[in-house]
Every structure is written in C-alpha cells, then in structure tokens.
Enzyme design. Structure first.
Site, mmCIF file in Angstrom:
data_model
loop_
_atom_site.group_PDB
_atom_site.id
_atom_site.type_symbol
_atom_site.label_atom_id
_atom_site.label_comp_id
_atom_site.label_asym_id
_atom_site.label_seq_id
_atom_site.Cartn_x
_atom_site.Cartn_y
_atom_site.Cartn_z
ATOM 1 N N HIS A 242 4.887 -4.290 -10.919
ATOM 2 C CA HIS A 242 5.692 -3.619 -9.894
ATOM 3 C C HIS A 242 5.190 -3.819 -8.474
ATOM 4 C CE1 HIS A 242 3.400 0.145 -8.765
ATOM 5 N NE2 HIS A 242 2.752 -0.189 -9.865
ATOM 6 N N CYS B 12 -1.927 6.524 -4.488
ATOM 7 C CA CYS B 12 -2.462 7.480 -5.449
ATOM 8 C C CYS B 12 -3.797 8.054 -5.002
ATOM 9 C CB CYS B 12 -2.548 6.865 -6.846
ATOM 10 S SG CYS B 12 -3.087 5.203 -6.876
HETATM 11 C C1 LIG Z 1 -5.595 -2.514 -6.522
HETATM 12 C C2 LIG Z 1 -4.775 -1.751 -7.501
HETATM 13 N N1 LIG Z 1 -5.190 -1.626 -8.770
HETATM 14 C C3 LIG Z 1 -4.500 -0.944 -9.685
HETATM 15 C C4 LIG Z 1 -3.306 -0.358 -9.379
HETATM 16 C C5 LIG Z 1 -2.575 0.400 -10.450
HETATM 17 O O1 LIG Z 1 -1.515 -0.375 -10.950
HETATM 18 P P1 LIG Z 1 -0.321 0.256 -11.794
HETATM 19 O O2 LIG Z 1 0.511 0.985 -10.797
HETATM 20 O O3 LIG Z 1 0.403 -0.922 -12.373
HETATM 21 O O4 LIG Z 1 -0.886 1.144 -12.829
HETATM 22 C C6 LIG Z 1 -2.810 -0.470 -8.062
HETATM 23 C C7 LIG Z 1 -1.546 0.145 -7.626
HETATM 24 O O5 LIG Z 1 -1.274 1.329 -7.732
HETATM 25 C C8 LIG Z 1 -3.564 -1.170 -7.106
HETATM 26 O O6 LIG Z 1 -3.156 -1.283 -5.841
#
Ligand SMILES: Cc1ncc(COP(=O)(O)O)c(C=O)c1O
Ligand SMILES: Cc1ncc(COP(=O)(O)O)c(C=O)c1O
Lengths: 125, 393, 393, 125
Positions: B206, B330
């Site tokens: 995504h 987040c």
């Molecule tokens: C560097 C990084 N790692 C991990 C994630 C987590 O990915 P996902 O949203 O697919 O769980 C994100 C994005 O939220 C991210 O920017």
C-alpha cells in the site's frame, strides 16, 4: 486529532488575536514555547460605579495547539463586557469539556488559566 | 467543499486503477475467487496460478526469486516475522540485535519485545544526514550479534540508506543476518534484493499503489537464510506463513509492483521537479528549514520544519486544504518520531513543528500551488496569533 | 468449456457483489483510500470512520460489542492470536490446553507448537455424531488447564457443536478460558458471542461472502479476557494487533457480515432443500453413506462416503463438472482430515473416499442436477474399472 | 492435485478396462484396496514362431488414484501387439515421469509393476 466544530471555529477565526496598548491595559503571560504552550491575555478595564472593573476590550496572543488557541480566543471574547473577577467564566475542566479536548490537553489549558491569573494580578483583582 | 490535496503518500497511497481492476477480477463469482489451497478443482488451480504469477511479478520487480517471496499481510507482519522468526532460529548462537533509533515501530517494537525476553538490542544513532554510518554498525557488532535490522528509505525524512554497505559489514562479521525494511523504498529508488546482499527484506503493497493488507518478506535462498514460522495451520508458504492466501490482495501487490518497476524512474523525475517547486514555494515564506539534503532523499518526500508555529496547530490550519502528516502516521502520538529530525540538527521544538509532504503518482502542479498557498496562509495566521512569543525567544 | 459447478463454499466463497462494491469504494483516488491511522486529515478520518462502522456491523452480526472486535487477516491469524496470546498471558497459572482432534489445523498446529515449548495438550475424541461431549470436556479439565479451544461448526462434516455447553463447563471449572473457532459457523447457524459465554472467538470473512485475508478475534470484555499481542509496531487495535488496517478488507467483512446476518435464515431454508435433493440424487446411486445426521449438520454441507471407489480418483473424475473437496482444503494432503469421519463410524478407506459438497448463496437447482449426474457417471466409470476389487472384498 | 494431459486422458478413457476370459489369458494381481491401490492385469498371448509369446489382447482393472489407473491402462495398451517380456515397456520410474506423477506416488506405480510381474509369472515368462 479530531477537533470539535467549536474548537475549529475559534481556532480558525481567532477573534481578539493581537495586542492591546495604552492606558488601563492589564497583561498576563504564562507558559513558554519550550513547554508547547505560551499565552498572553490582555484586558482594558474601566471602573464601574461600585468599585469594580469592567472589561471593555480583551485580546490574546498564543503559541500552542488548536485547543490552546481556541480557549484563549474564547476567554478573551467571554471576558469582554463583564466585570473582571479572579474566577474564569467557567472552571478550566469545564472549558476542556466545552472544546471536547482530550484529558491530556488539560496541562495546556492550565496555561490559559495562569495567563488569566496574571491579568487579574496586574489589574489588582 | 472540495477535498484537500493529498500529500501523505508515505502514509498510504490510493490503489492505482489498473491494480483495482485486477483485484476486482479475483473477487466475485465468475472471477478467480477460488481458494488457492483448494487442490481438487479448477477454481483452486486458477487462484493458485494467479498467486504464483503475482509472486513472480513481485520477485521480478525487486530482484528476487519467486521462491524467496513469503506473502504477509503487510510490512508490519513482515518486520515481525523477520525479527521474531530469525531470532527464534538463531537464538542458540547469540541474543544480540543491532538496529537504529530511526527505524519504524514495526521494527522497534518487536526489538523491545525481545528485550523483555532477555535479548540485548543496540539502537544506533544516525549521523547529521540522518543516515546510519556503516562504520558505526561495524563497531556495534558483537560476537553474539545474530541480526541487524536497518531500513532502506526512512518514512519520515525520505533519506535513503546504503543497504549494500550494511550487507558488506554483516558479511565481514559472518554471523549477523541483515534485515532491511524496504516498505518505503520500493518505487522510490533502485531496489535489488539479490544484488543488495541483504538476507531478509520487508515489502508493503500500500505504499506503492497496491492494496493495504498485503506485503511480503523476502528470505534469501542463495544466502541460505532460515527463519521460524510464527503463524501455524494449513502450511501455506512452505509452512513459513500459514493461512488462506488472499488472492485479490497478492494479485494487487503483483500488479502494483510491476507497474512501479516500469514507471518509477520517470515518476521520480516528475516528482523531483514538483517537490523542488514545493520547497521553493515554502522557503519563500521565511523561517522554513528543510530536513534532509537532496542526494540522500527520495523525490517523493519533503520534510520541513517551520519556525514560530506549533506543529499541531500548523497541521490543523492546513488540513482543510492539504492532507499532510507530522512524522509517520503510526508514531504521531509519541515524541519518538522526531529522533531522526533531531539527528539532523533540529531542536525538539522545531522537530515538533515539522511537516512531511509526500508526493505521489497523481500529484499535479495545481496541487503544489494550492499547498504553497495554504501553508503560507496558515503560517501567517499562526505567527500573527503567536505574536511576541516567537520573537521574544 | 463451461466451468464446473462450484460446491466448495466451505473452502471459500465468492465475494457477494454488494460487498465487492463497498470494497471498491475504499481503494482508488476519490474513494476512502486513506490510512485509518492518519491522524491529521480528512482522508484518515474517513477511513477510520469506515473501519469503525465495519467493526460495528461485524459486532452487531455476531452479538459482540464493537470494542470486542480485533481485526486480523483471517481466522488462521485469529486462532493463532487466541491460542498464543492467551497462553502467553496465562502461562503463570498453568500450561495445559484442551482441544479436539477434529479442530482445524489453525488450532491444532499452534497447539502442537505449544507442546514443543513444554505445554501439555489434551486432544478430545468426538463421539459417534462427530461432536465433543461436554462431559468428556469436563473430565479433561485439570487444575492447570488455562485454555479450551473447541470449534463451533466443523469444516469437514458441518456438524455444529453446543458451545454454550462448553462455556458452562469452563465456567464451572473457573480457570479455563474458552476459545471457539467460528470460521465455519457464522452465516450457517445462530451465533451470539455475548450469549454463548465464550471468551474468545475466531471469525473469517471469506467463508461468508466477504474477502479472503480479513477476519477477527472477538475478545470478551464483559468476561475480562486478557491476551498478549503477537504483532508489534504502530499500536493499532489497542496494541493487540499492530499493522495498518486494510480499510477495504474490513469494510468488506462488515458488509458481508451484515448481509449474512440478515439473510442466513432464509438462505439456510433454501439450501436445506437443495442439499436434501442432492443427497437423494446421490443415494440413488447405491453404495453411498451420509456422514453426519440431519439436526446436527448445517444446511450448507453434505459429506458423503462412496463405496467401491478411491477418493482421489472420484474427485478427479467429477472435477470437470463439479468442484468439491475431500476433507478441508488445507488438510487435504494429510490423513488427519478423516479423524472426524472415522469418529462417525467410517473405516479409513471409506473416510478417504468421501467428498464434501458445500452449497452456497448462488447454488441453483440446476447445479444440483448437474452434480448428481456427474457423480453418478463418475461412480459408474470407476466402479467398472475397479471391477472385482470392490466385490472381492 | 494437478494431472498432466496424458494422465487425464488415460484416466478418463481408461482404454482396456475390463476382464479377459478364455484360453491363453494370463492374470497378475497386486496390491489391495486397503493399501490404496489394487491392480489386475491380463494378457491373452499367442506363441510366435521363435518360442516367444505375443500379446494379442490386454486388459486391466484398477482401484486407485488417477495415476494408478492411467498407468495400468497405458501398460495394457503398450503391451498389446508386443512380445511378452519380464521387463516393463519402460522402467517404473520412467512411467512416473511420463505421467508427471509426484514422487510419493511411486509406491502405487510399483503395484502396477507387481501386477505385470504376476502376468509374466502366470504366463511362464
Ligand atoms: C518504514 C515502514 N515500515 C513498515 C511499515 C508498516 O507497513 P504496513 O503498513 O504494510 O504494515 C511502514 C508503514 O506504515 C513503514 O513506513
Ligand atoms: C474451521 C476453520 N478454522 C479456520 C480456518 C482458517 O481461516 P482463514 O482462511 O480465514 O485463515 C478455516 C478455513 O480455512 C476453517 O474452516
């Protein structure tokens, strides 16, 4: 962060933003940029007949989150036209609820209250 | 009221319409809706073919072999699987991990959890460019280090790290596996898993115009990497990740990755121009500092600190016109989001009054103009309200 | 060539077109594509609203409170989270689990993994109706039992167990939490989480005309159930399950559950008629035994053993005309799939020559006729080829 | 389970399925229903000039998976018209590959081979 309609309105319009100068102005300042909230409140008062001070004009400056700015603007607006008293128009917890601010924002609203105390002290109330 | 300009692509991207079309074909009756694990009929067989075609597309897009792709439901799961899965496999050889303060929470939080279970974790500080120096990494490695987890492109600042250099350091050490969180890098800069020398790599759909809830962990076969499974039952993904595979989701990821692999370079050229236009527009407002310098930072991201305004108010003031983010989506509730900005030389207050503008495939010049006007208006308004506070300092 | 009749709905269902429409609205630019975790703008806010509306729909459909719904990427993850999450929280009080041989692998495999980590697991045998007797459960509970995991509707036979009775047994015991795998039951029989007395319940969207890759674990608040998280980073779902929430997926689950809650009773009535028609058509072929008796079995499932034919060949012979399954999709490679059929009184050989016909929302009378003809033809063909073997026995 | 086109063809058509009766028929039976594969192979042979037996007709019966049935049918077809020899027309591993059967199916194909052995023994070859 979700903001209530009231918060958004006072934050966006910020009625009373600015400084007052000249005679009869009492100023209270509280907080600091470092702690995330700084508020300056000012009122211009006139003595009424019975030895009380009536607020004829009020203004504020604020550095802080939308709730801080909205509360400061609201307080300046509420104060205008009233007698100056040490009590806020509403207790600070009621102001928090009025603006639907999360509990962790209470510390910032206390900065607004401190600025009000400063005003009152400067005016000798 | 028209919707605000969307400049928060580092948080999530819309699904490309070409991708959505492929996904839709896997849902309903008449489409490829079968269970890829169903062994006895054509519905299952077709779904399996779609899943394997998607695996091949993702692999081709990132320089991996199809058999190295383990489907997950996102980079968070991939990061968790890499860290817990590798540590469970390697704990007999040592219980030390090296990572960086500037990693995403999907890496940091599993590391903290391992600390609670008795592991030791070294959190490296990035240098003034926001990058972890390979020499610092080399110093941090110990005899009992079994895992290094360092990201490719940082989600806050867009700085891109030299993962091949980290891989070389781990290679010399001999015992430490390298996991790379590449959730933010695919589609924004060159990415070749095989050539990088990394052992494990997390991907997310995504962030690259694929669906939310789809991702992959790459596990190097050539390098003989072994991890333990974390989710059991059914034995999918060669037992490494059980659970019904969501055909439409992985098909969406495959389509999105194929498109991004074909288009990312021209997209980056276009966005670099828009990004600089945005920067010059913001800079002209005064009291504006850019976080991260040009060659290190991917074209999609511009992180800016604003003097004389409080961050939350700035975000709220621009929100009716522009959707941007403070720090990462987040982590925005915590102060930790600003580690990387502080490393770049910003004080706490400036770090907190920073916005991340992240451009994307559908961003237009008009969007940039509207953004500059909105931020300019918000700055003027808030600075007027702040009055003496900012100058008195 | 026309596609075979799809009678494998217990493996997966097509997404209802009404559900697909709602999902599509969460994907592309112009839709609700934002990250539900994005805190500063309307895109995130709208996505969050959709996610919470979906949570409320799922909760309403299964008799839970919205705050009891923890999104997962399927029932496999929900089962794993329930078993590992509860055991991690409760291991100080005991390390014994009770489950049944007839559970899905998403329950059995985590239990096996816990055994490898020193836990003890009791695997109950079902009775001749295919049901775990609550009295047997009561006998199996020990002072150190912390978890009971028993399914609601069995995925092979469709027999439906009395979960309230299990809950009552656990309640009397006092220390054992009850987890119910309800992946196969929602939409096929009455389901009320709150009234059932269960502590934890796993749900899956794709068994009920929602998307694959979406599910939920219900965690009872009224009963004060506590579990440990397994996936870290971001803190979504109150820290119990981090990772970007896939808006379109949970919206799809919400829509699917709302539809199923409204329509399941009339659907069951319609399908019970079709299912009996199918049974009578098969029965007339001779040498055909029904597994599971009427009041115990949900309307959607018919499990039949065929004498005189080998199961794999039967499946292959009907495959051009009917898509069905031997046992459950993800256990079909192992012999364990037949535990429940053996409990029902079938010998190993008959258990292996059994087919599960699972009907669904779009199954027609015409489909049933075609199925009866196809199975009849396949039986005659294979029995002719088997010749003396079957009679000689 | 995925089946090759060849497997599907022999499985569906099952050429030669049935029993042979009468003079000159040699029968081999192997496996059992319990072990999942049972195969009966039959050939009717005629002596050629040089003391060999030529298969003039072949048939099979089989209970088992599609690979077992296909292999038995194929073997009966291949045998027809040839001299009867103890060797299969192809080694069993080659038959597995011909039908693209997974390695774990080898055991079942050995049942086909055993049935062939039985035929040869019965025919004295
Ligand atoms: C560097 C990084 N790692 C991990 C994630 C987590 O990915 P996902 O949203 O697919 O769980 C994100 C994005 O939220 C991210 O920017
Ligand atoms: C009883 C049961 N539990 C769990 C699962 C796994 O669910 P999911 O496919 O959503 O991971 C299934 C279906 O495969 C099932 O039938």
């Amino acid at each position: 962060m979700h903001y209530s309609t009231l918060t958004r309105r006072y934050f966006a319009a910020a009625p009373g933003a600015g400084s007052l100068t000249g005679r009869g102005v009492a100023t209270g300042i509280a907080g600091s940029r470092e702690q995330g909230a700084w508020v300056q409140l000012q009122v211009r008062t006139e003595a009424d007949g019975g030895g009380n001070l009536r607020v004829v004009e009020a203004g504020f400056l604020a550095f802080g989150c939308p709730h801080t700015i909205a509360a400061a603007a609201w307080l300046a607006e509420q104060a205008t036209g009233r007698l100056l008293t040490a009590d806020l128009p509403l207790p600070v917890e009621a102001i928090r609820q009025l603006f639907d601010a999360p509990v962790e924002k209470l510390g910032r609203l206390l900065v607004v209250e401190d600025a009000w105390r400063g005003v009152c002290a400067a005016a000798g109330v | 009221m028209s919707l605000p300009v969307y400049l928060d692509h580092a948080s999530t991207t819309p699904v490309d319409p070409r991708v959505a079309t492929e996904m839709a074909a896997c849902l309903s009756l008449g489409g490829t809706f079968g269970n890829p694990s169903s062994d006895g009929h054509v519905y299952g067989e077709r779904a399996r073919e779609c899943v394997e075609a998607a695996r091949a597309r993702v692999a081709a897009a990132v320089g991996a072999e199809p058999a190295e792709v383990i489907w997950t439901c996102g980079a968070t799961e991939a990061d968790n699987l890499a860290i817990f899965g590798l540590s469970a496999h390697a704990h007999g050889r040592g219980r030390h991990i090296v990572t960086a303060r500037t990693e995403h929470k999907a890496v940091l939080d599993p590391c903290r959890e391992l600390e609670r279970r008795g592991w030791q974790v070294t959190y490296l500080q990035p240098d003034r460019r926001g990058l972890v120096d390979p020499a610092r990494l080399a110093e941090a490695l110990r005899a009992d280090t079994v895992l290094v987890s360092l990201m490719h492109v940082n989600n806050e600042t867009g700085v891109s790290q030299d993962i091949a250099a980290y891989a070389a350091v781990c290679e010399r050490h001999g015992g430490a596996r390298l996991h790379v969180d590449a959730a933010q890098s695919f589609g924004k800069c060159p990415l070749d898993f095989g050539a990088s020398g990394a052992d494990l790599m997390s991907l997310s759909a995504h962030k690259a115009y694929g669906p939310k809830g789809a991702g992959a962990l790459l596990v190097s076969r050539r390098r003989g990497v072994r991890i333990e499974a974390r989710q059991f039952g059914g034995g999918q993904e060669r037992g490494l990740r059980s659970g019904t595979i969501a055909t439409h989701q992985v098909v969406g990821m495959g389509a999105a990755f194929e498109i991004a692999a074909a288009e990312w370079q021209s997209e980056c050229r276009r966005l670099a121009v828009l990004r600089e236009r945005l920067w010059h527009g913001l800079e002209s407002q005064g009291g504006v500092l850019r976080n991260g310098a040009a060659p290190d930072v991917v074209a999609q991201i511009l992180n800016v600190s604003f003097e004389g305004v409080e961050g939350e108010s700035l975000l709220a003031a621009v929100a009716p016109e522009v959707a941007v983010s403070r720090g990462s989506a987040c982590a925005s509730a915590s102060g930790e989001a600003s580690y990387v900005l502080r490393a770049l030389g910003r004080d706490q207050r400036l770090a907190e009054s920073s916005l991340r503008f992240s451009l994307g495939r559908f961003t237009t010049e008009r969007d940039i103009e509207r953004t500059v006007a909105a931020v300019g208006g918000a700055l003027a308004h808030l600075r007027r309200i702040a009055g003496a506070c900012t100058t008195a300092r």
